[in-house]
Design a protein around this motif. Structure first.
Motif, PDB file in Angstrom:
ATOM      1  N   MET A 120      14.296  -4.855   8.151  1.00  0.00           N
ATOM      2  CA  MET A 120      13.627  -3.971   9.319  1.00  0.00           C
ATOM      3  C   MET A 120      12.234  -3.349   8.155  1.00  0.00           C
ATOM      4  O   MET A 120      11.700  -2.963   8.278  1.00  0.00           O
ATOM      5  N   VAL A 121      12.925  -3.280   6.886  1.00  0.00           N
ATOM      6  CA  VAL A 121      11.869  -3.099   5.795  1.00  0.00           C
ATOM      7  C   VAL A 121      10.336  -3.595   5.318  1.00  0.00           C
ATOM      8  O   VAL A 121       9.381  -2.919   6.221  1.00  0.00           O
ATOM      9  N   LEU A 122      10.641  -5.137   5.613  1.00  0.00           N
ATOM     10  CA  LEU A 122       9.815  -6.178   5.285  1.00  0.00           C
ATOM     11  C   LEU A 122       9.070  -6.063   7.131  1.00  0.00           C
ATOM     12  O   LEU A 122       7.528  -6.098   7.168  1.00  0.00           O
ATOM     13  N   THR A 123       9.407  -6.029   8.404  1.00  0.00           N
ATOM     14  CA  THR A 123       8.555  -5.766   9.773  1.00  0.00           C
ATOM     15  C   THR A 123       7.885  -4.506   9.255  1.00  0.00           C
ATOM     16  O   THR A 123       6.795  -4.146  10.630  1.00  0.00           O
ATOM     17  N   LEU A 124       8.892  -3.379   8.696  1.00  0.00           N
ATOM     18  CA  LEU A 124       7.482  -1.982   9.314  1.00  0.00           C
ATOM     19  C   LEU A 124       6.700  -2.274   7.544  1.00  0.00           C
ATOM     20  O   LEU A 124       5.400  -1.123   7.910  1.00  0.00           O
ATOM     21  N   LEU A 125       6.811  -2.839   6.845  1.00  0.00           N
ATOM     22  CA  LEU A 125       5.249  -2.893   6.246  1.00  0.00           C
ATOM     23  C   LEU A 125       4.749  -3.871   6.078  1.00  0.00           C
ATOM     24  O   LEU A 125       3.391  -2.837   6.469  1.00  0.00           O
ATOM     25  N   PHE A 126       4.614  -5.199   7.115  1.00  0.00           N
ATOM     26  CA  PHE A 126       3.919  -5.896   7.205  1.00  0.00           C
ATOM     27  C   PHE A 126       3.820  -6.420   8.811  1.00  0.00           C
ATOM     28  O   PHE A 126       4.162  -7.560   8.983  1.00  0.00           O
TER      29      PHE A 126
END
Length: 457
Positions: free
Chosen positions: A113-119
């Motif tokens: 979730m974090v990686l997808t929201l950031l990039f």
């Protein structure tokens, strides 16, 4: 009768085998059908919006696809243990394994979730070089990424429940989410009943609502109805070191297997994604048709792992061998029926989606290729995911996918697409050759019987 009685009649009770297969396969096939329905809902509705929206959502879905494969690999490895401990009636061990699954799954879901929201843009550029497709995919990812921690809990819990023969709850959960997803999609994608017309954003919101409903139903079931296997916070926070060691031993190769296989599928999607939006749209529909044709086959694969794992845990190896023989026959029959179904519905699918020009040509060819692909995949799935993993033989599938996909279909598909610049249909044939390569090796491994092991303590 699902099999012909003969010399082995003394080994296995045919009526009991048939009834258990039906009791397991029917709910799981319905669940698979429902899951395909969720995907098909997005494909059909977004197909009406436009090729760019459909392509963007399809390629953005590769993130969840990879996460799901990680989770499936982890729970499949866990089910090697839980199915056999179920045969031994050791419920405390099963609850400890479930705690391990939930903790590791949540860690993965939050990280994705974090990686997808950031990039989101960087992720979409892996799969497409079309600015419009990338923009649509980013809209979808920013909302759908919020569902990842919810999805992994639901899937992790339900997959472990399948290994202890509790399969009906999955059907109830996913049927409920399908209805909600369809309603919210229809309202928000097309702006019905005075709602804003959101297009691909509406599809993402529909997915978010469906995932939250799934979680609520699972929590209610786990709290109020499931008295056999409980979710214990103590086992989530403090993992049993002995079972964690066993879990990593059997889940590690399966996780790598599923990730290599899943990344291979994503690599295929990336290659197709750079061949144009017409190829992407046709590939999206072809894969939905493949999933639809194999709902029973994938149910058989899960039933194989459950039934064979349980009898191995009970110490009945002769019965495990007989079950394996019968499941191989059933999977072959299911694959042939699925392939014939895809071949026959080609004109209806093309007409129903109103595809024209190059997209219609690609879709017709891709469905023809899928028709033979699903036969080989049906056998390979039952052997690798069902029979081999039930007995703890988890490394063979990992090695097989590394070689057949990455050293075979993906490598030569990439060369065909970007070096030799062959026609799109020829590239697609090569990209889907991995199951054909794997089949004789899987059959050879099956006859060796090295998969037949009791892994419980």
């Amino acid at each position: 009768m699902l099999f012909k009685p003969g010399k082995r009649a003394a080994v296995v009770d045919g009526d009991n085998f048939n009834s258990r297969v039906i009791a397991l396969v029917v709910p799981m096939a319905l669940q698979n059908l429902i899951n395909v329905g969720v995907t098909a809902t997005d494909v059909i509705m977004l197909g009406r919006v436009g090729e760019k929206a459909l392509s963007g959502a399809s390629l953005a879905g590769q993130v969840l696809f990879v996460l799901n494969l990680f989770l499936f690999g982890m729970t499949s490895g866990a089910c090697v243990l839980t199915a056999q401990y179920w045969g031994k009636n050791d419920r405390d061990a099963i609850e400890k394994v479930l705690g391990i699954v939930i903790r590791l799954a949540e860690m993965a879901g939050i990280a994705f979730m974090v990686l997808t929201l950031l990039f989101p843009g960087l992720i979409m550029r892996i799969f497409s070089n079309d600015p419009e497709v990338i923009a649509e995919g980013c809209k979808y990812l920013r909302i759908v990424a919020l569902t990842y921690p919810v999805t992994v809990f639901t899937m992790g819990y339900l997959n472990v429940m399948k290994s202890v023969e509790k399969v009906l709850i999955s059907t109830i959960v996913y049927a409920s989410s399908l209805v909600l997803n369809f309603v919210v999609n229809a309202i928000l994608i097309f702006g019905l009943f005075g709602a804003p017309k959101l297009g691909i954003v509406g599809a993402a919101i529909g997915t978010l609502c469906a995932r939250v409903l799934e979680l609520l139903i699972v929590l209610f079931y786990a709290r109020c109805f499931n008295h056999d296997v409980k979710v214990r916070l103590a086992y989530v926070l403090h993992m049993d070191p002995v079972l964690l060691k066993d879990f990593l031993h059997y889940s590690g190769p399966v996780i790598l297997n599923e990730l290599f296989w899943g990344l291979g599928y994503s690599a295929n999607a990336a290659i197709v994604g750079h061949l144009g939006s017409s190829a992407v749209a046709a590939n999206s529909v072809a894969h939905v048709c493949r999933q639809l044709a194999q709902v029973v086959v994938f149910g058989l694969g899960n039933a194989t792992a459950i039934m064979i794992g349980k009898v191995i845990g009970e110490g009945r190896t002769a019965l495990a061998q007989e079950y394996a023989r019968r499941f191989v026959r059933l999977s072959l029959a299911g694959g042939v029926i699925g392939g014939a179904l895809i071949f026959l519905i080609r004109p209806l699918v093309i007409a129903g989606l109103s595809f024209e020009g190059q997209t219609a040509v690609y879709l017709n060819a891709f469905l023809g290729i899928m028709a033979y692909y699903v036969v080989a995949q049906a056998l390979n799935t039952d052997l690798v995911v069902g029979i081999f993993r039930a007995g703890g033989d988890t490394r063979f599938g990992m090695i097989l996918d590394m070689t057949s996909m990455w050293g075979g279909s993906i490598l030569f598909g990439w060369l065909a697409a970007f070096v030799f610049q062959w026609p799109v249909v020829a590239v697609y044939v090569i990209l889907l050759a991995d199951e054909i390569i794997k089949l004789p090796l899987c059959l050879w491994r099956y006859r060796q019987k090295k998969w037949l092991k009791n892994v419980t303590r």
